[in-house]
Write an enzyme that holds these catalytic residues in place. Structure first.
Site, PDB file in Angstrom:
ATOM      1  N   SER A 582      45.744  34.829  47.573  1.00 46.46           N
ATOM      2  CA  SER A 582      44.585  35.543  48.124  1.00 46.46           C
ATOM      3  C   SER A 582      43.476  34.560  48.430  1.00 46.46           C
ATOM      4  O   SER A 582      43.389  33.475  47.821  1.00 46.46           O
ATOM      5  CB  SER A 582      44.085  36.581  47.110  1.00 46.46           C
ATOM      6  OG  SER A 582      42.852  37.131  47.511  1.00 46.46           O
ATOM      7  N   TYR A 595      41.476  40.199  38.807  1.00 44.09           N
ATOM      8  CA  TYR A 595      42.270  39.979  40.016  1.00 44.09           C
ATOM      9  C   TYR A 595      42.145  38.537  40.502  1.00 44.09           C
ATOM     10  O   TYR A 595      43.142  37.854  40.754  1.00 44.09           O
ATOM     11  CB  TYR A 595      41.812  40.947  41.104  1.00 44.09           C
ATOM     12  CG  TYR A 595      42.496  40.767  42.438  1.00 44.09           C
ATOM     13  CD1 TYR A 595      43.754  41.301  42.667  1.00 44.09           C
ATOM     14  CD2 TYR A 595      41.877  40.066  43.474  1.00 44.09           C
ATOM     15  CE1 TYR A 595      44.380  41.144  43.890  1.00 44.09           C
ATOM     16  CE2 TYR A 595      42.499  39.896  44.709  1.00 44.09           C
ATOM     17  CZ  TYR A 595      43.748  40.444  44.906  1.00 44.09           C
ATOM     18  OH  TYR A 595      44.372  40.277  46.122  1.00 44.09           O
TER      19      TYR A 595
END
Length: 705
Positions: A582, A595
């Site tokens: 990400s 996350y």
């Protein structure tokens, strides 16, 4: 199951497939065509009647010539590149009988009969239809309105028995005539036509080393005659055959119990695939059917396997003979692996010698010396090909060969055609021409991929792109229904299989990788995509939130990569591991500590594994997406609402919001991430490892430094 169209003599005929479908000017639904297709479908639907893509059927009829306005007699016959069970009008070659039969006057003799295949093009009626196959003469020269040529196991058993001519007479009397072996072609058509004319009481013939041909005055009579030959041969073999034609069960060669057998097969598959891929990469198929296991448990299996298959359709797909492991199932795994390597070396030497013995100065070059069939007693059969369908069909054909050997040994002795004749078929100039006409393989052809979290969103898009580029795909997802849906969308088991896999479970990951190995022979490409997202501020993030986030993405990626690396290193064919990380792996944003931290963990796994696995030819790279809202399972599961609240925008406008903060002002979609995965694995970046590719439409704060 989707049945692809294959050539009746072993390879796909792309030239035939490229022809237009409706240039004959014949009215749609011509009665003879409709009858022929219906008969073909019935015959092709039953594997007792003919093997996959084997045999052909024809019908003759009178139509109005669009040029002269007079009557002209045509023949419709399954063309090169068809399967009876799925035949369509497009798959028929349409020829003028007067011109086809006139070729007898210019036939230059058996030594030049291959030239006649090109001559068939001058007999075509109109522009449409498939290319005529090598068996066209068999149908056109026989003076019967309907002809069926089939490859039933029972018929081939008689055709390959040492005293097949005598047995044919005993089985059928004067109603079915023996035709000695002759390679398919124009001369064989002349031979069968002569048999038909000389034996008015006959309903067909048994072709030595090959199959059967039947004829009839109506479509119904032709089909009935073909089935009479097949079923009569089946009864004859059953009633006359001796028990246990493969001999007694060898002590210690009994099949392993199924769980142990499957574990053993999964352990051997990557090694065997490596051996079968020395000349070119191959996809594998595993079979542990009862008939395979019984054959390999019997005393006569080494002798019979060494004789090879006989019917041309068989050995074109299975090669001249299989490789057989000569150890009992209980042999230690390392001993079995070592022996397989020794046998493979010997197999390649023997195959090269076979080529040298029979090659002529104008023979095509040797295509490769690796086996297409590997038999492991107590475990099963591994078959190989350029794709899953080819590998599976090769295995099915060897099962046909086992049936043939069983029937022949039951009433006589199995006696396949001579090795020199097998070579003539395998290295036929016509076969070589078909191979050269085949389209170039897709970039990921022969590659076996496993994608986690592939039941939706980014994972689904990645699975779709990899399959579209030629890969076999294992669709892994914690939601088994979603995984199955995606696998079906991709085309079913010859392209994709589904596995239910919770990446936090070592057992389920091991099982998923084992499923990949058993389905396709090995593993070449893994995409770590499974994930969730917990969007909370630090003070609201619980230890359970943290543990769950890390268990799925950091720990899960580690488990998947570890199991994949075991297979890839055993395989010795290199490989790719791709992490869907990400932008958050390098960019610090608010309210997503769990996350972002686990994405940073994944990003560093890329670097660590790239450094460790490079010596095995395994490349490890990452993709850093951002703001993939549309189609995303994570965003749909609540993450989108939470991120929208953080940024103060409506959830349905979140994608637009993310796009406006990028340099390119464009929204990122799952397909864009899939494109990056393909870029990393499609071959152009073959010397790249340890790289992260941003797919975020340009977020300057996330530029890699």
């Amino acid at each position: 199951m989707t049945r692809e169209v294959k050539d009746t003599k072993g390879t796909e005929d792309t030239a035939g497939a490229a022809r237009t479908a409706s240039g004959t000017r014949e009215p749609a639904g011509h009665p003879r065509v409709a009858e022929l297709l219906a008969r073909s479908h019935r015959l092709g639907a039953d594997p007792r009647n003919t093997n996959y893509a084997g045999g052909n059927a024809s019908a003759k009829g009178t139509v109005t010539d669009p040029v002269t306005g007079g009557d002209t007699e045509l023949m419709w016959v399954k063309g090169s590149g068809g399967d009876l069970g799925t035949l369509t009008e497009r798959g028929l070659a349409v020829l003028r009988l007067d011109r086809l039969r006139a070729l007898k006057d210019v036939y230059p003799g058996v030594e030049r009969e291959d030239e006649m295949v090109a001559a068939f093009d001058y007999c075509l009626h109109g522009r449409g239809g498939a290319a005529p196959s090598i068996d066209t003469a068999m149908h056109g020269l026989v003076d019967a309105p309907h002809v069926d040529h089939l490859h039933p196991d029972s018929g081939i058993a008689l055709a390959c028995a040492a005293d097949g001519e005598k047995l044919t007479a005993e089985c059928f009397g004067r109603t079915v005539v023996w035709v000695p072996w002759r390679r398919p072609g124009f001369q064989l058509g002349l031979d069968i036509a002569a048999v038909h004319d000389a034996h008015p009481e006959a309903i067909g013939c048994v072709l030595g080393g090959h199959g059967i041909t039947a004829w009839g005055s109506t479509s119904e009579e032709c089909e009935r005659n073909a089935l009479t030959i097949i079923r009569t041969a089946e009864r004859f073999l059953a009633e006359r055959g001796r028990p246990e034609p493969f001999g007694p069960v060898l002590d210690g060669y009994e099949p392993l119990p199924e769980p142990e057998r499957r574990r053993r097969a999964a352990a051997l598959a990557p090694v065997i695939r490596r051996l079968a891929s020395q000349d070119r990469p191959q996809v594998g198929h595993f079979t542990d059917s009862d008939e395979v296991l019984d054959f390999l448990s019997r005393a006569e299996h080494p002798r019979l396997a060494a004789l090879g298959t006989s019917c041309p359709d068989h050995f074109l797909r299975t090669k001249v003979r299989p490789l057989v492991l000569d150890l009992p199932p209980a042999a230690p795994l390392e001993e079995a692996i070592g022996r397989l390597r020794e046998l493979h070396t010997a197999y390649r030497e023997e195959y090269a010698a076979y080529y040298t013995r029979h090659a002529e100065p104008d023979s095509p070059p040797m295509r490769g010396a690796d086996p297409a069939i590997v038999l492991v007693p107590g475990v099963g059969m591994f078959s190989f090909g350029k794709d899953k369908q080819t590998a599976r069909v090769a295995g099915e054909f060897y099962v046909n060969a086992i049936h043939v050997m069983h029937g022949a040994e039951a009433v006589s002795t199995y006696a396949p055609i001579e090795e020199a004749e097998k070579f003539r078929i395998e290295y036929w100039a016509l076969e070589e021409a078909k191979l050269r006409r085949m389209p170039a393989p897709k970039p990921l052809a022969t590659r076996i991929a496993l994608v986690t979290g592939a039941g939706s969103g980014i994972g689904r898009a990645i699975a779709r792109r990899l399959a579209a580029e030629g890969a076999c795909v294992v669709v892994a997802d914690v939601n088994g229904e979603s995984a199955a849906t995606v696998a079906d969308e991709l085309g079913g088991p010859d392209t994709a299989v589904a596995v239910t896999a919770d990446v936090t479970s070592e057992e389920q990951i091991t099982a998923a990788v084992r499923s990949a190995v058993l389905a396709f022979g090995g593993l070449d490409l893994v995409v770590n995509n499974a994930g969730i997202s917990v969007s909370k501020p630090l003070l609201e993030t619980t230890a359970d939130d943290w543990d769950l986030q890390h268990a799925i993405m950091a720990r899960g990626s580690f488990l998947v990569s570890r199991e994949a690396a075991r297979v890839m290193t055993e395989q010795g064919l290199g490989g790719d591991i791709v992490y869907i990380a990400s932008k958050n792996a390098v960019f610090a944003g608010p309210n997503n500590i769990a996350y972002s931290a686990t994405k940073a963990d994944q990003a560093h796994q890329v670097r660590l594994l790239a450094a460790e696995l490079g010596e095995h030819g395994i490349r490890v790279n990452g993709v850093n997406p951002d703001a993939v809202v549309r189609g995303s399972g994570i965003f749909a599961g609540g993450w989108g609402a939470k991120r929208a609240a953080v940024y103060g925008v409506p959830e349905e406008k979140l994608g637009e919001f993310y796009a406006q903060r990028t340099l390119l002002k464009q929204e990122v979609l799952p397909e864009h991430v899939a494109g990056a995965v393909f870029a990393l694995t499609g071959g152009d970046l073959s010397h790249t490892t340890g790289l992260h590719i941003p797919v975020d439409a340009g977020v300057a704060a996330a530029f890699l430094r």
